[in-house]
Design an enzyme around this catalytic site. Sequence first.
Site, short mmCIF file in Angstrom:
data_model
loop_
_atom_site.label_atom_id
_atom_site.label_comp_id
_atom_site.label_asym_id
_atom_site.label_seq_id
_atom_site.Cartn_x
_atom_site.Cartn_y
_atom_site.Cartn_z
N LYS A 98 39.96 39.15 40.83
CA LYS A 98 40.91 40.17 40.37
C LYS A 98 40.88 40.31 38.84
O LYS A 98 41.22 41.36 38.30
CB LYS A 98 42.33 39.82 40.81
CG LYS A 98 42.51 39.58 42.31
CD LYS A 98 42.32 40.83 43.12
CE LYS A 98 42.90 40.73 44.53
NZ LYS A 98 42.19 39.78 45.40
C1 LIG Z 1 41.89 39.83 46.76
C2 LIG Z 1 40.90 38.87 47.25
C3 LIG Z 1 40.03 39.18 48.28
C4 LIG Z 1 40.08 40.50 49.02
O1 LIG Z 1 39.68 41.59 48.19
P1 LIG Z 1 40.08 43.09 48.61
O2 LIG Z 1 39.66 43.92 47.46
O3 LIG Z 1 41.57 43.07 48.80
O4 LIG Z 1 39.34 43.39 49.86
C5 LIG Z 1 39.08 38.25 48.66
N1 LIG Z 1 39.03 37.04 48.06
C6 LIG Z 1 39.86 36.70 47.06
C7 LIG Z 1 39.76 35.34 46.46
C8 LIG Z 1 40.82 37.60 46.61
O5 LIG Z 1 41.64 37.26 45.62
#
Ligand SMILES: *Cc1c(COP(=O)(O)O)cnc(C)c1O
Length: 474
Positions: A98
Amino acid sequence: MTASQAILKGICPDGGLYVPNEIPKLERPLSEYLGMGYKDLAFGILKHFLNDFTDEELWEAINGAYDSKFDTPLFAPLKKAGDNCFLELFHGKTIAFKDMALSILPYLTTISARKNGEDKTIAILTATSGDTGKAALEGFADVPGTKIIVFFPEYGVSAVQKLQMTTQEGKNTHVCGILGNFDDAQTAVKKIFTDEALNARLYENGYVLSSANSINIGRLVPQVVYYFYAYLQMVEQNIIEMGEKINFTVPTGNFGNILAGYFAKCMGLPVEKLICASNDNKVLYDFFATGEYDKNREFFVTTSPSMDILVSSNLERLLYYCMGAKETAKLMQSLNSGGKYETSKKFEDFVGEYATEAENAAGIKELFESTGYVCDTHTGVACAAYKKYLDKTGDKHKNVIVSTASPYKFTRDVLTAINSKYANEDDFRSMDILEELSGITIPAPVRGLDKRPVLHKDVCEKDALSEYVESKLK
Ligand SMILES: *Cc1c(COP(=O)(O)O)cnc(C)c1O
Protein backbone atom coordinates in the site's frame (compact mmCIF):
# COMPACT_ATOMS: atom_id res chain seq x y z
CA MET A 1 -14.06 15.48 -14.47
CA THR A 2 -10.36 16.17 -14.67
CA ALA A 3 -7.97 13.71 -13.05
CA SER A 4 -7.32 16.11 -10.17
CA GLN A 5 -11.04 16.59 -9.53
CA ALA A 6 -11.60 12.83 -9.48
CA ILE A 7 -8.77 12.41 -6.97
CA LEU A 8 -10.20 15.12 -4.73
CA LYS A 9 -13.71 13.68 -4.81
CA GLY A 10 -12.58 10.07 -4.31
CA ILE A 11 -15.91 8.56 -5.33
CA CYS A 12 -18.82 9.75 -7.51
CA PRO A 13 -21.80 11.23 -5.69
CA ASP A 14 -23.96 8.34 -6.99
CA GLY A 15 -21.63 5.76 -5.46
CA GLY A 16 -19.89 4.83 -8.73
CA LEU A 17 -16.13 4.83 -9.22
CA TYR A 18 -14.15 7.21 -11.40
CA VAL A 19 -12.23 5.74 -14.33
CA PRO A 20 -10.22 7.20 -17.19
CA ASN A 21 -12.57 7.41 -20.23
CA GLU A 22 -10.08 5.25 -22.03
CA ILE A 23 -7.00 3.50 -20.79
CA PRO A 24 -4.18 5.37 -22.56
CA LYS A 25 -1.68 3.64 -24.84
CA LEU A 26 2.00 3.88 -23.94
CA GLU A 27 3.35 6.98 -25.70
CA ARG A 28 6.80 5.63 -26.49
CA PRO A 29 8.07 2.14 -27.36
CA LEU A 30 8.60 0.09 -24.21
CA SER A 31 12.32 -0.33 -24.93
CA GLU A 32 12.81 3.41 -24.40
CA TYR A 33 11.91 2.96 -20.73
CA LEU A 34 14.65 0.35 -20.18
CA GLY A 35 17.21 1.33 -17.56
CA MET A 36 15.04 4.05 -16.03
CA GLY A 37 15.01 4.41 -12.27
CA TYR A 38 11.67 4.10 -10.48
CA LYS A 39 11.04 7.84 -10.33
CA ASP A 40 11.68 8.52 -14.01
CA LEU A 41 9.50 5.58 -14.91
CA ALA A 42 6.77 6.83 -12.54
CA PHE A 43 6.87 10.18 -14.30
CA GLY A 44 6.69 8.50 -17.71
CA ILE A 45 3.68 6.37 -16.75
CA LEU A 46 1.73 8.76 -14.51
CA LYS A 47 1.77 11.47 -17.20
CA HIS A 48 -0.57 9.29 -19.23
CA PHE A 49 -3.26 9.35 -16.52
CA LEU A 50 -2.80 12.58 -14.58
CA ASN A 51 -3.11 14.67 -17.70
CA ASP A 52 -4.14 17.91 -16.02
CA PHE A 53 -1.03 17.94 -13.80
CA THR A 54 1.93 19.97 -15.03
CA ASP A 55 5.36 18.30 -15.23
CA GLU A 56 6.41 20.35 -12.18
CA GLU A 57 3.40 19.17 -10.19
CA LEU A 58 4.06 15.56 -11.11
CA TRP A 59 7.69 15.83 -10.08
CA GLU A 60 6.72 17.52 -6.81
CA ALA A 61 4.55 14.49 -6.01
CA ILE A 62 7.05 11.87 -7.19
CA ASN A 63 10.00 13.44 -5.37
CA GLY A 64 7.96 13.81 -2.19
CA ALA A 65 6.81 10.21 -2.29
CA TYR A 66 9.75 8.12 -3.41
CA ASP A 67 12.68 9.01 -1.18
CA SER A 68 14.52 7.61 1.83
CA LYS A 69 11.19 6.54 3.37
CA PHE A 70 11.90 3.41 1.36
CA ASP A 71 14.74 1.19 2.49
CA THR A 72 16.07 0.60 -1.03
CA PRO A 73 16.74 3.04 -3.89
CA LEU A 74 15.11 0.50 -6.20
CA PHE A 75 11.78 1.04 -4.36
CA ALA A 76 10.34 -2.17 -5.87
CA PRO A 77 13.16 -4.71 -6.39
CA LEU A 78 12.64 -7.91 -8.36
CA LYS A 79 14.16 -10.88 -6.52
CA LYS A 80 14.71 -14.36 -7.83
CA ALA A 81 14.31 -17.35 -5.50
CA GLY A 82 14.44 -20.78 -7.12
CA ASP A 83 12.20 -20.66 -10.19
CA ASN A 84 10.14 -17.79 -8.81
CA CYS A 85 10.50 -14.07 -9.41
CA PHE A 86 9.17 -11.88 -6.62
CA LEU A 87 8.33 -8.24 -7.12
CA GLU A 88 8.90 -6.92 -3.60
CA LEU A 89 6.53 -4.05 -2.93
CA PHE A 90 7.09 -3.88 0.81
CA HIS A 91 10.11 -1.64 1.20
CA GLY A 92 8.17 1.44 2.31
CA LYS A 93 7.27 2.79 5.73
CA THR A 94 4.55 0.32 6.62
CA ILE A 95 6.16 -2.72 4.94
CA ALA A 96 3.15 -3.52 2.75
CA PHE A 97 2.51 -2.72 -0.91
CA LYS A 98 0.00 0.00 0.00
CA ASP A 99 2.99 2.30 0.54
CA MET A 100 3.67 2.32 -3.20
CA ALA A 101 0.51 4.36 -3.79
CA LEU A 102 -0.16 5.90 -0.39
CA SER A 103 3.17 7.65 -0.18
CA ILE A 104 2.24 9.63 -3.31
CA LEU A 105 -1.53 10.05 -2.77
CA PRO A 106 -1.22 12.83 -0.14
CA TYR A 107 0.82 14.86 -2.62
CA LEU A 108 -1.63 14.18 -5.43
CA THR A 109 -4.48 15.18 -3.10
CA THR A 110 -2.98 18.44 -1.83
CA ILE A 111 -1.80 19.43 -5.31
CA SER A 112 -5.29 18.67 -6.64
CA ALA A 113 -6.80 20.88 -3.92
CA ARG A 114 -4.43 23.71 -4.83
CA LYS A 115 -5.17 23.36 -8.56
CA ASN A 116 -8.91 23.44 -7.99
CA GLY A 117 -8.96 26.28 -5.45
CA GLU A 118 -10.33 24.01 -2.71
CA ASP A 119 -9.81 25.80 0.60
CA LYS A 120 -11.73 23.47 2.93
CA THR A 121 -9.90 20.89 5.02
CA ILE A 122 -9.79 17.55 3.20
CA ALA A 123 -10.96 14.78 5.47
CA ILE A 124 -9.71 11.41 4.32
CA LEU A 125 -12.03 8.55 5.27
CA THR A 126 -10.54 5.12 5.05
CA ALA A 127 -11.82 1.62 5.64
CA THR A 128 -9.00 -0.85 6.00
CA SER A 129 -8.55 -4.61 6.12
CA GLY A 130 -5.27 -3.85 7.90
CA ASP A 131 -2.63 -2.39 5.60
CA THR A 132 -4.25 0.57 3.85
CA GLY A 133 -5.01 2.18 7.22
CA LYS A 134 -1.45 2.40 8.42
CA ALA A 135 -0.09 3.38 5.02
CA ALA A 136 -2.69 6.15 4.72
CA LEU A 137 -1.97 7.35 8.27
CA GLU A 138 1.74 7.53 7.53
CA GLY A 139 1.04 9.37 4.29
CA PHE A 140 -1.37 11.95 5.68
CA ALA A 141 -0.11 12.45 9.27
CA ASP A 142 0.42 16.17 9.86
CA VAL A 143 -0.08 17.05 6.18
CA PRO A 144 -1.44 20.63 6.33
CA GLY A 145 -5.03 21.02 5.15
CA THR A 146 -5.95 17.39 5.79
CA LYS A 147 -7.43 15.15 8.46
CA ILE A 148 -7.61 11.39 8.35
CA ILE A 149 -10.02 8.92 9.95
CA VAL A 150 -9.31 5.19 9.67
CA PHE A 151 -11.75 2.36 10.46
CA PHE A 152 -10.41 -1.16 10.90
CA PRO A 153 -12.06 -4.45 11.95
CA GLU A 154 -11.36 -4.57 15.68
CA TYR A 155 -11.05 -8.37 15.61
CA GLY A 156 -9.85 -8.89 12.03
CA VAL A 157 -6.27 -7.62 11.76
CA SER A 158 -2.90 -8.99 12.90
CA ALA A 159 -1.37 -7.83 16.18
CA VAL A 160 1.33 -5.96 14.29
CA GLN A 161 -1.19 -4.30 11.98
CA LYS A 162 -3.32 -3.15 14.91
CA LEU A 163 -0.41 -1.73 16.88
CA GLN A 164 0.96 0.00 13.80
CA MET A 165 -2.31 1.92 13.56
CA THR A 166 -3.11 2.53 17.21
CA THR A 167 0.37 3.93 17.94
CA GLN A 168 0.16 6.41 15.06
CA GLU A 169 1.25 9.93 15.88
CA GLY A 170 -0.03 13.10 14.19
CA LYS A 171 -2.51 15.70 15.39
CA ASN A 172 -4.80 15.19 12.39
CA THR A 173 -5.18 11.40 12.80
CA HIS A 174 -8.11 9.36 14.15
CA VAL A 175 -8.19 5.58 14.32
CA CYS A 176 -11.25 3.55 15.29
CA GLY A 177 -11.88 -0.18 15.57
CA ILE A 178 -15.27 -1.31 14.31
CA LEU A 179 -17.27 -4.28 15.54
CA GLY A 180 -17.60 -5.79 12.09
CA ASN A 181 -15.44 -6.91 9.17
CA PHE A 182 -13.80 -4.98 6.32
CA ASP A 183 -16.85 -5.27 4.08
CA ASP A 184 -18.98 -3.65 6.82
CA ALA A 185 -16.46 -0.83 7.14
CA GLN A 186 -16.15 -0.28 3.39
CA THR A 187 -19.92 -0.31 2.86
CA ALA A 188 -20.45 2.18 5.71
CA VAL A 189 -17.73 4.49 4.40
CA LYS A 190 -19.16 4.39 0.87
CA LYS A 191 -22.54 5.34 2.35
CA ILE A 192 -21.05 8.33 4.15
CA PHE A 193 -19.63 9.60 0.84
CA THR A 194 -23.06 9.51 -0.77
CA ASP A 195 -25.00 10.97 2.21
CA GLU A 196 -25.80 14.44 0.86
CA ALA A 197 -27.19 15.86 4.10
CA LEU A 198 -24.18 14.71 6.08
CA ASN A 199 -21.77 16.05 3.46
CA ALA A 200 -23.57 19.43 3.55
CA ARG A 201 -23.21 19.62 7.34
CA LEU A 202 -19.54 18.69 7.15
CA TYR A 203 -19.04 21.35 4.46
CA GLU A 204 -20.55 23.92 6.84
CA ASN A 205 -17.98 22.79 9.40
CA GLY A 206 -15.20 23.38 6.88
CA TYR A 207 -14.59 19.87 5.53
CA VAL A 208 -14.80 18.01 2.24
CA LEU A 209 -14.46 14.23 2.28
CA SER A 210 -12.07 12.22 0.17
CA SER A 211 -10.92 8.61 0.14
CA ALA A 212 -7.58 6.87 0.49
CA ASN A 213 -9.04 3.49 -0.45
CA SER A 214 -8.48 2.01 -3.88
CA ILE A 215 -11.92 3.32 -4.80
CA ASN A 216 -9.91 6.56 -5.29
CA ILE A 217 -8.40 6.56 -8.78
CA GLY A 218 -5.38 8.38 -7.30
CA ARG A 219 -4.61 5.18 -5.40
CA LEU A 220 -4.84 3.04 -8.47
CA VAL A 221 -2.72 4.75 -11.11
CA PRO A 222 0.55 4.89 -9.11
CA GLN A 223 0.28 1.09 -8.92
CA VAL A 224 0.47 0.77 -12.71
CA VAL A 225 4.08 1.92 -12.55
CA TYR A 226 5.50 -1.12 -10.80
CA TYR A 227 4.08 -3.57 -13.36
CA PHE A 228 6.22 -1.83 -15.94
CA TYR A 229 9.12 -1.69 -13.53
CA ALA A 230 8.87 -5.45 -12.89
CA TYR A 231 8.84 -6.20 -16.59
CA LEU A 232 11.82 -3.98 -17.33
CA GLN A 233 13.78 -5.57 -14.48
CA MET A 234 12.98 -9.02 -15.94
CA VAL A 235 14.53 -7.84 -19.21
CA GLU A 236 17.52 -6.21 -17.50
CA GLN A 237 18.18 -9.36 -15.47
CA ASN A 238 18.10 -11.41 -18.72
CA ILE A 239 15.18 -13.49 -17.52
CA ILE A 240 13.11 -12.56 -20.58
CA GLU A 241 13.60 -10.95 -23.99
CA MET A 242 12.08 -7.54 -24.62
CA GLY A 243 8.59 -8.10 -25.98
CA GLU A 244 8.15 -11.57 -24.48
CA LYS A 245 4.80 -12.02 -22.72
CA ILE A 246 4.79 -12.81 -19.01
CA ASN A 247 2.22 -13.62 -16.33
CA PHE A 248 1.67 -11.86 -13.04
CA THR A 249 0.19 -13.62 -10.03
CA VAL A 250 -1.39 -11.18 -7.62
CA PRO A 251 -2.67 -11.88 -4.10
CA THR A 252 -6.04 -10.18 -4.35
CA GLY A 253 -8.63 -8.69 -2.02
CA ASN A 254 -10.25 -5.48 -3.21
CA PHE A 255 -8.99 -6.07 -6.79
CA GLY A 256 -7.02 -2.79 -6.84
CA ASN A 257 -3.53 -4.17 -7.28
CA ILE A 258 -4.40 -6.58 -10.06
CA LEU A 259 -6.56 -4.00 -11.83
CA ALA A 260 -3.46 -1.80 -12.08
CA GLY A 261 -1.82 -4.77 -13.84
CA TYR A 262 -4.75 -4.82 -16.25
CA PHE A 263 -4.27 -1.10 -16.92
CA ALA A 264 -0.58 -1.81 -17.65
CA LYS A 265 -1.56 -4.58 -20.07
CA CYS A 266 -4.05 -2.32 -21.84
CA MET A 267 -1.35 0.34 -22.15
CA GLY A 268 0.76 -2.16 -24.05
CA LEU A 269 2.80 -4.09 -21.50
CA PRO A 270 3.34 -7.65 -22.85
CA VAL A 271 1.24 -9.55 -20.32
CA GLU A 272 -0.31 -12.94 -21.05
CA LYS A 273 -2.40 -13.74 -17.95
CA LEU A 274 -3.17 -11.94 -14.74
CA ILE A 275 -3.60 -14.69 -12.20
CA CYS A 276 -5.95 -13.54 -9.47
CA ALA A 277 -5.05 -15.39 -6.27
CA SER A 278 -7.60 -15.61 -3.45
CA ASN A 279 -7.56 -17.18 -0.01
CA ASP A 280 -10.54 -19.13 1.39
CA ASN A 281 -12.71 -16.07 0.71
CA LYS A 282 -12.61 -17.12 -2.93
CA VAL A 283 -15.49 -15.10 -4.33
CA LEU A 284 -13.28 -13.93 -7.23
CA TYR A 285 -12.13 -17.44 -8.08
CA ASP A 286 -15.76 -18.51 -8.33
CA PHE A 287 -16.59 -15.43 -10.38
CA PHE A 288 -13.90 -16.06 -12.99
CA ALA A 289 -14.83 -19.75 -13.12
CA THR A 290 -18.61 -19.39 -13.37
CA GLY A 291 -19.54 -15.78 -14.15
CA GLU A 292 -21.51 -15.55 -10.91
CA TYR A 293 -20.41 -13.11 -8.23
CA ASP A 294 -22.06 -14.01 -4.95
CA LYS A 295 -21.07 -12.46 -1.67
CA ASN A 296 -23.71 -14.42 0.26
CA ARG A 297 -21.39 -16.96 1.77
CA GLU A 298 -19.45 -17.75 4.90
CA PHE A 299 -16.78 -15.18 5.74
CA PHE A 300 -13.43 -16.67 6.81
CA VAL A 301 -10.86 -14.93 9.00
CA THR A 302 -7.57 -16.19 7.53
CA THR A 303 -3.84 -15.73 7.99
CA SER A 304 -3.93 -13.35 5.01
CA PRO A 305 -6.36 -10.82 6.57
CA SER A 306 -5.78 -8.08 3.99
CA MET A 307 -7.48 -10.38 1.50
CA ASP A 308 -10.46 -11.26 3.72
CA ILE A 309 -12.87 -9.41 1.48
CA LEU A 310 -16.11 -10.49 -0.17
CA VAL A 311 -16.97 -7.27 -2.01
CA SER A 312 -14.04 -6.46 -4.28
CA SER A 313 -14.78 -2.86 -5.19
CA ASN A 314 -12.43 -2.49 -8.11
CA LEU A 315 -14.03 -5.31 -10.06
CA GLU A 316 -16.64 -2.65 -10.94
CA ARG A 317 -13.97 -0.85 -12.98
CA LEU A 318 -13.09 -4.00 -14.93
CA LEU A 319 -16.77 -4.60 -15.66
CA TYR A 320 -17.02 -1.07 -16.98
CA TYR A 321 -14.22 -1.57 -19.49
CA CYS A 322 -15.53 -4.97 -20.57
CA MET A 323 -19.26 -4.23 -20.80
CA GLY A 324 -19.89 -0.49 -20.52
CA ALA A 325 -21.56 1.77 -17.98
CA LYS A 326 -25.20 0.70 -18.34
CA GLU A 327 -24.60 -3.02 -17.90
CA THR A 328 -22.17 -2.35 -15.03
CA ALA A 329 -24.72 -0.20 -13.23
CA LYS A 330 -27.26 -3.01 -13.55
CA LEU A 331 -24.87 -5.55 -12.05
CA MET A 332 -23.91 -3.19 -9.21
CA GLN A 333 -27.57 -2.60 -8.40
CA SER A 334 -28.06 -6.33 -8.26
CA LEU A 335 -25.03 -6.63 -5.95
CA ASN A 336 -26.41 -3.92 -3.67
CA SER A 337 -29.87 -5.41 -3.43
CA GLY A 338 -29.31 -9.17 -3.48
CA GLY A 339 -25.58 -9.49 -2.89
CA LYS A 340 -24.94 -11.14 -6.25
CA TYR A 341 -24.94 -10.83 -10.01
CA GLU A 342 -24.22 -12.96 -13.04
CA THR A 343 -22.68 -12.35 -16.44
CA SER A 344 -21.87 -14.49 -19.46
CA LYS A 345 -18.95 -12.23 -20.32
CA LYS A 346 -15.53 -13.96 -20.49
CA PHE A 347 -12.55 -12.19 -18.97
CA GLU A 348 -9.72 -13.67 -21.03
CA ASP A 349 -7.00 -11.54 -19.44
CA PHE A 350 -7.65 -13.09 -16.02
CA VAL A 351 -7.53 -16.51 -14.42
CA GLY A 352 -8.78 -17.11 -10.90
CA GLU A 353 -7.00 -19.44 -8.48
CA TYR A 354 -7.04 -19.82 -4.73
CA ALA A 355 -5.09 -21.38 -1.90
CA THR A 356 -6.48 -22.86 1.28
CA GLU A 357 -4.84 -22.13 4.63
CA ALA A 358 -3.05 -25.50 4.52
CA GLU A 359 -1.81 -24.98 0.95
CA ASN A 360 -0.56 -21.51 1.84
CA ALA A 361 1.36 -22.72 4.89
CA ALA A 362 2.83 -25.69 3.03
CA GLY A 363 3.97 -23.39 0.23
CA ILE A 364 5.69 -20.94 2.60
CA LYS A 365 7.51 -23.86 4.23
CA GLU A 366 8.58 -25.43 0.97
CA LEU A 367 9.80 -22.12 -0.45
CA PHE A 368 11.88 -21.48 2.65
CA GLU A 369 13.32 -24.98 2.76
CA SER A 370 14.21 -25.09 -0.92
CA THR A 371 15.51 -21.53 -1.39
CA GLY A 372 15.93 -19.85 2.01
CA TYR A 373 13.51 -17.15 0.88
CA VAL A 374 10.78 -16.20 3.36
CA CYS A 375 7.54 -14.74 2.02
CA ASP A 376 4.58 -13.36 3.94
CA THR A 377 1.17 -15.04 4.18
CA HIS A 378 -0.41 -12.95 1.38
CA THR A 379 2.44 -13.56 -1.03
CA GLY A 380 2.18 -17.19 0.11
CA VAL A 381 -1.38 -17.34 -1.21
CA ALA A 382 -0.08 -16.17 -4.59
CA CYS A 383 2.74 -18.75 -4.58
CA ALA A 384 0.44 -21.63 -3.74
CA ALA A 385 -2.24 -20.48 -6.18
CA TYR A 386 0.34 -20.12 -8.94
CA LYS A 387 1.60 -23.64 -8.31
CA LYS A 388 -1.94 -24.98 -8.73
CA TYR A 389 -2.35 -22.97 -11.92
CA LEU A 390 0.91 -24.36 -13.27
CA ASP A 391 -0.02 -27.94 -12.43
CA LYS A 392 -3.32 -27.51 -14.27
CA THR A 393 -2.07 -25.70 -17.37
CA GLY A 394 1.67 -26.25 -17.79
CA ASP A 395 1.82 -22.60 -18.90
CA LYS A 396 5.36 -21.86 -20.14
CA HIS A 397 5.32 -18.09 -19.72
CA LYS A 398 7.60 -16.59 -17.09
CA ASN A 399 5.72 -15.44 -14.01
CA VAL A 400 6.12 -12.64 -11.51
CA ILE A 401 4.69 -13.12 -8.04
CA VAL A 402 3.60 -9.76 -6.75
CA SER A 403 4.82 -9.70 -3.14
CA THR A 404 2.56 -7.50 -1.11
CA ALA A 405 3.97 -7.56 2.43
CA SER A 406 7.10 -8.21 4.41
CA PRO A 407 7.03 -11.47 6.38
CA TYR A 408 7.62 -9.27 9.44
CA LYS A 409 4.08 -7.99 9.22
CA PHE A 410 2.57 -11.45 9.76
CA THR A 411 5.49 -12.99 11.55
CA ARG A 412 3.82 -15.52 13.78
CA ASP A 413 1.80 -17.10 11.00
CA VAL A 414 4.84 -17.18 8.73
CA LEU A 415 6.95 -18.85 11.40
CA THR A 416 4.23 -21.31 12.30
CA ALA A 417 4.03 -22.28 8.62
CA ILE A 418 7.76 -22.95 8.59
CA ASN A 419 7.63 -24.96 11.81
CA SER A 420 4.60 -25.60 14.00
CA LYS A 421 6.76 -25.53 17.12
CA TYR A 422 6.62 -21.73 16.92
CA ALA A 423 2.82 -21.58 17.08
CA ASN A 424 2.76 -20.34 20.68
CA GLU A 425 5.27 -17.51 20.32
CA ASP A 426 3.83 -14.00 20.31
CA ASP A 427 4.31 -11.76 17.27
CA PHE A 428 7.21 -9.88 18.73
CA ARG A 429 9.21 -12.87 19.98
CA SER A 430 8.53 -14.31 16.54
CA MET A 431 10.31 -11.37 14.93
CA ASP A 432 13.53 -12.19 16.75
CA ILE A 433 13.27 -15.83 15.74
CA LEU A 434 12.55 -14.96 12.12
CA GLU A 435 15.51 -12.61 12.05
CA GLU A 436 17.74 -15.48 13.08
CA LEU A 437 16.19 -17.95 10.63
CA SER A 438 16.05 -15.73 7.58
CA GLY A 439 19.09 -13.51 8.09
CA ILE A 440 16.92 -10.49 7.15
CA THR A 441 17.01 -7.81 9.83
CA ILE A 442 13.74 -6.71 11.41
CA PRO A 443 12.57 -3.67 9.42
CA ALA A 444 12.80 -0.38 11.33
CA PRO A 445 9.05 0.41 11.07
CA VAL A 446 8.12 -2.58 13.27
CA ARG A 447 11.18 -2.87 15.49
CA GLY A 448 10.13 -2.13 19.07
CA LEU A 449 6.53 -1.53 17.99
CA ASP A 450 5.23 -3.30 21.11
CA LYS A 451 6.95 -0.71 23.31
CA ARG A 452 5.29 2.34 21.70
CA PRO A 453 2.38 4.03 23.49
CA VAL A 454 -1.12 3.22 22.22
CA LEU A 455 -2.64 6.60 21.27
CA HIS A 456 -5.93 5.47 19.72
CA LYS A 457 -8.47 3.40 21.65
CA ASP A 458 -11.81 4.23 19.98
CA VAL A 459 -14.13 1.37 19.08
CA CYS A 460 -17.58 1.73 17.51
CA GLU A 461 -20.52 -0.34 16.27
CA LYS A 462 -20.57 -0.99 12.54
CA ASP A 463 -23.71 1.11 12.04
CA ALA A 464 -22.36 4.12 13.96
CA LEU A 465 -19.59 5.25 11.62
CA SER A 466 -21.27 8.40 10.36
CA GLU A 467 -21.87 9.65 13.93
CA TYR A 468 -18.22 8.98 14.68
CA VAL A 469 -17.11 10.92 11.62
CA GLU A 470 -19.35 13.85 12.46
CA SER A 471 -18.05 13.94 16.03
CA LYS A 472 -14.47 14.20 14.78
CA LEU A 473 -15.18 16.82 12.09
CA LYS A 474 -16.84 19.55 14.12
C1 LIG B 1 -4.27 -4.85 0.43
C2 LIG B 1 -3.47 -6.07 0.36
C3 LIG B 1 -3.74 -7.08 -0.55
C4 LIG B 1 -4.92 -7.01 -1.50
O1 LIG B 1 -4.77 -5.99 -2.47
P1 LIG B 1 -6.05 -5.45 -3.28
O2 LIG B 1 -5.56 -4.31 -4.07
O3 LIG B 1 -7.04 -5.05 -2.22
O4 LIG B 1 -6.53 -6.58 -4.11
C5 LIG B 1 -2.92 -8.18 -0.60
N1 LIG B 1 -1.88 -8.30 0.26
C6 LIG B 1 -1.58 -7.35 1.16
C7 LIG B 1 -0.44 -7.56 2.09
C8 LIG B 1 -2.36 -6.20 1.25
O5 LIG B 1 -2.07 -5.26 2.14
